[in-house]
Write a protein that holds these residues in place. Structure first.
Motif, PDB file in Angstrom:
ATOM      1  N   VAL A  56      31.379 -26.593   1.302  1.00  0.00           N
ATOM      2  CA  VAL A  56      32.664 -27.389   0.590  1.00  0.00           C
ATOM      3  C   VAL A  56      33.821 -25.777   0.690  1.00  0.00           C
ATOM      4  N   ALA A  57      33.405 -25.150   0.323  1.00  0.00           N
ATOM      5  CA  ALA A  57      34.468 -24.005   0.222  1.00  0.00           C
ATOM      6  C   ALA A  57      34.926 -23.441   1.859  1.00  0.00           C
ATOM      7  N   LYS A  58      33.808 -23.672   2.667  1.00  0.00           N
ATOM      8  CA  LYS A  58      33.826 -23.158   4.191  1.00  0.00           C
ATOM      9  C   LYS A  58      34.957 -23.579   4.823  1.00  0.00           C
ATOM     10  N   GLN A  59      34.476 -25.105   4.437  1.00  0.00           N
ATOM     11  CA  GLN A  59      34.998 -26.221   5.497  1.00  0.00           C
ATOM     12  C   GLN A  59      37.231 -25.928   4.652  1.00  0.00           C
ATOM     13  N   GLN A  60      37.129 -25.874   3.388  1.00  0.00           N
ATOM     14  CA  GLN A  60      38.603 -25.819   2.810  1.00  0.00           C
ATOM     15  C   GLN A  60      38.876 -24.852   3.447  1.00  0.00           C
ATOM     16  N   VAL A  61      38.064 -23.547   3.933  1.00  0.00           N
ATOM     17  CA  VAL A  61      39.397 -22.233   4.352  1.00  0.00           C
ATOM     18  C   VAL A  61      39.386 -22.625   5.754  1.00  0.00           C
ATOM     19  N   LEU A  62      38.415 -23.115   6.263  1.00  0.00           N
ATOM     20  CA  LEU A  62      38.240 -23.317   8.374  1.00  0.00           C
ATOM     21  C   LEU A  62      39.546 -24.630   7.545  1.00  0.00           C
ATOM     22  N   ARG A  63      39.688 -25.582   7.196  1.00  0.00           N
ATOM     23  CA  ARG A  63      40.687 -26.653   7.762  1.00  0.00           C
ATOM     24  C   ARG A  63      42.363 -25.849   7.645  1.00  0.00           C
ATOM     25  N   PHE A  64      41.962 -25.153   6.390  1.00  0.00           N
ATOM     26  CA  PHE A  64      43.745 -24.355   6.667  1.00  0.00           C
ATOM     27  C   PHE A  64      44.426 -23.595   7.123  1.00  0.00           C
ATOM     28  N   PHE A  65      43.377 -22.688   7.694  1.00  0.00           N
ATOM     29  CA  PHE A  65      43.675 -21.835   9.104  1.00  0.00           C
ATOM     30  C   PHE A  65      44.004 -22.155  10.924  1.00  0.00           C
ATOM     31  N   PHE A  66      42.918 -23.553  10.561  1.00  0.00           N
ATOM     32  CA  PHE A  66      42.219 -23.572  11.980  1.00  0.00           C
ATOM     33  C   PHE A  66      42.485 -25.491  12.273  1.00  0.00           C
ATOM     34  N   GLY A  67      43.133 -26.516  10.899  1.00  0.00           N
ATOM     35  CA  GLY A  67      42.931 -27.490  11.200  1.00  0.00           C
ATOM     36  C   GLY A  67      44.180 -28.241  12.334  1.00  0.00           C
ATOM     37  N   LYS A  68      44.122 -29.076  13.078  1.00  0.00           N
ATOM     38  CA  LYS A  68      44.820 -29.305  14.213  1.00  0.00           C
ATOM     39  C   LYS A  68      45.199 -28.295  15.134  1.00  0.00           C
ATOM     40  N   LEU A  69      45.146 -27.219  15.106  1.00  0.00           N
ATOM     41  CA  LEU A  69      45.168 -27.077  16.498  1.00  0.00           C
ATOM     42  C   LEU A  69      43.935 -27.912  17.212  1.00  0.00           C
ATOM     43  N   GLY A 140      41.520 -34.489  20.057  1.00  0.00           N
ATOM     44  CA  GLY A 140      41.776 -33.973  20.958  1.00  0.00           C
ATOM     45  C   GLY A 140      42.053 -32.966  19.265  1.00  0.00           C
ATOM     46  N   ARG A 141      42.380 -32.767  18.788  1.00  0.00           N
ATOM     47  CA  ARG A 141      42.536 -31.481  17.567  1.00  0.00           C
ATOM     48  C   ARG A 141      41.343 -30.728  16.751  1.00  0.00           C
ATOM     49  N   ILE A 142      41.336 -29.906  16.421  1.00  0.00           N
ATOM     50  CA  ILE A 142      40.210 -29.580  15.476  1.00  0.00           C
ATOM     51  C   ILE A 142      40.973 -30.345  14.380  1.00  0.00           C
ATOM     52  N   THR A 143      39.707 -30.613  13.146  1.00  0.00           N
ATOM     53  CA  THR A 143      40.305 -31.538  12.078  1.00  0.00           C
ATOM     54  C   THR A 143      40.183 -30.429  10.591  1.00  0.00           C
ATOM     55  N   GLY A 144      39.645 -28.647  11.114  1.00  0.00           N
ATOM     56  CA  GLY A 144      38.787 -27.858  10.090  1.00  0.00           C
ATOM     57  C   GLY A 144      38.100 -28.667   9.619  1.00  0.00           C
ATOM     58  N   ARG A 145      37.123 -29.524   9.678  1.00  0.00           N
ATOM     59  CA  ARG A 145      36.029 -31.055   8.998  1.00  0.00           C
ATOM     60  C   ARG A 145      34.926 -30.068   9.813  1.00  0.00           C
ATOM     61  N   ILE A 146      33.879 -30.113   8.891  1.00  0.00           N
ATOM     62  CA  ILE A 146      32.625 -29.789   9.300  1.00  0.00           C
ATOM     63  C   ILE A 146      32.197 -31.234   9.850  1.00  0.00           C
ATOM     64  N   GLU A 147      31.152 -31.201  11.150  1.00  0.00           N
ATOM     65  CA  GLU A 147      30.795 -32.218  11.920  1.00  0.00           C
ATOM     66  C   GLU A 147      29.462 -32.112  11.204  1.00  0.00           C
TER      67      GLU A 147
END
Length: 197
Positions: A56-69, A140-147
């Motif tokens: 959960v913590a990692k997904q939050q950080v990834l979504r914040f920085f990379f989500g929607k790229l 075609g975009r990174i959601t920031g979530r983990i698959e």
């Protein structure tokens, strides 16, 4: 001839630094990195206190920085990072061990909680296989979530067993440096905790 296989954690075992943190800093610079982590500090503190999971913590950080790229842009950044920055934090002793294993006919696999997007280019360049966390893509975009699940702890074991029949190998070597690697280390005929220090 005996069959050998080796599984290496990446961050902290092969490298001296956490590559996810370095990837964020490399991409956004020190100020955005610090501001982003300040804004996400409640999630980081909650993880440290055991209130939320690593996932959960990692997904939050990834979504914040990379989500929607866009996936194209994200993967281009990851390739550049893998080529320019990862080699600077790789432990020379780890690479010597990997080369020795390969010379002795071992299959060598990196098993990491870091996303495969920046590890795959590095692994490919070094002739290594990879099992790692997968990033979710939508339109075609990174959601920031983990698959699926973060490739950490018992998930490392599940992914290894899914990909390999360990009964086919005479020697299973595992290398790790944190509690999250201990389930993987238990698979080994020979294990190494905090090697190359």
């Amino acid at each position: 001839m005996s069959r050998r296989i080796a599984f290496f954690d990446f961050d902290g075992t092969i490298t001296t630094k956490d590559t996810m943190l370095k990837m964020i800093r490399y991409t956004f610079g020190p100020w955005k990195f610090m501001i982003g982590f300040m804004l996400n500090s409640p999630f980081i503190v909650a993880y440290k206190l055991g209130l939320i999971s690593n996932h959960v913590a990692k997904q939050q950080v990834l979504r914040f920085f990379f989500g929607k790229l866009s996936t194209e842009k994200f993967n281009a950044l990851c390739r550049e990072y893998a080529e320019e920055a990862i080699p600077l934090v790789v432990r020379a002793k780890a690479m010597k061990e990997i080369e020795l294993l390969k010379l002795n006919g071992a299959a060598v696999i990196v098993v990491s909680a870091s996303p495969e997007n920046w590890l795959q280019p590095w692994c490919h360049a070094n002739g290594l296989q990879l099992l790692a966390t997968r990033m979710q893509v939508s339109n075609g975009r990174i959601t920031g979530r983990i698959e699926g699940l973060n490739c950490h702890g018992v998930e490392k074991v599940r992914r290894i067993r899914e990909a390999f029949d360990l009964a086919q190998f005479d020697h299973v070597y595992c290398y790790g440096d944190t509690n999250g690697d201990k389930p993987m280390l238990e698979l080994a005929t020979v294990s190494f905790f905090k090697p190359f220090r």
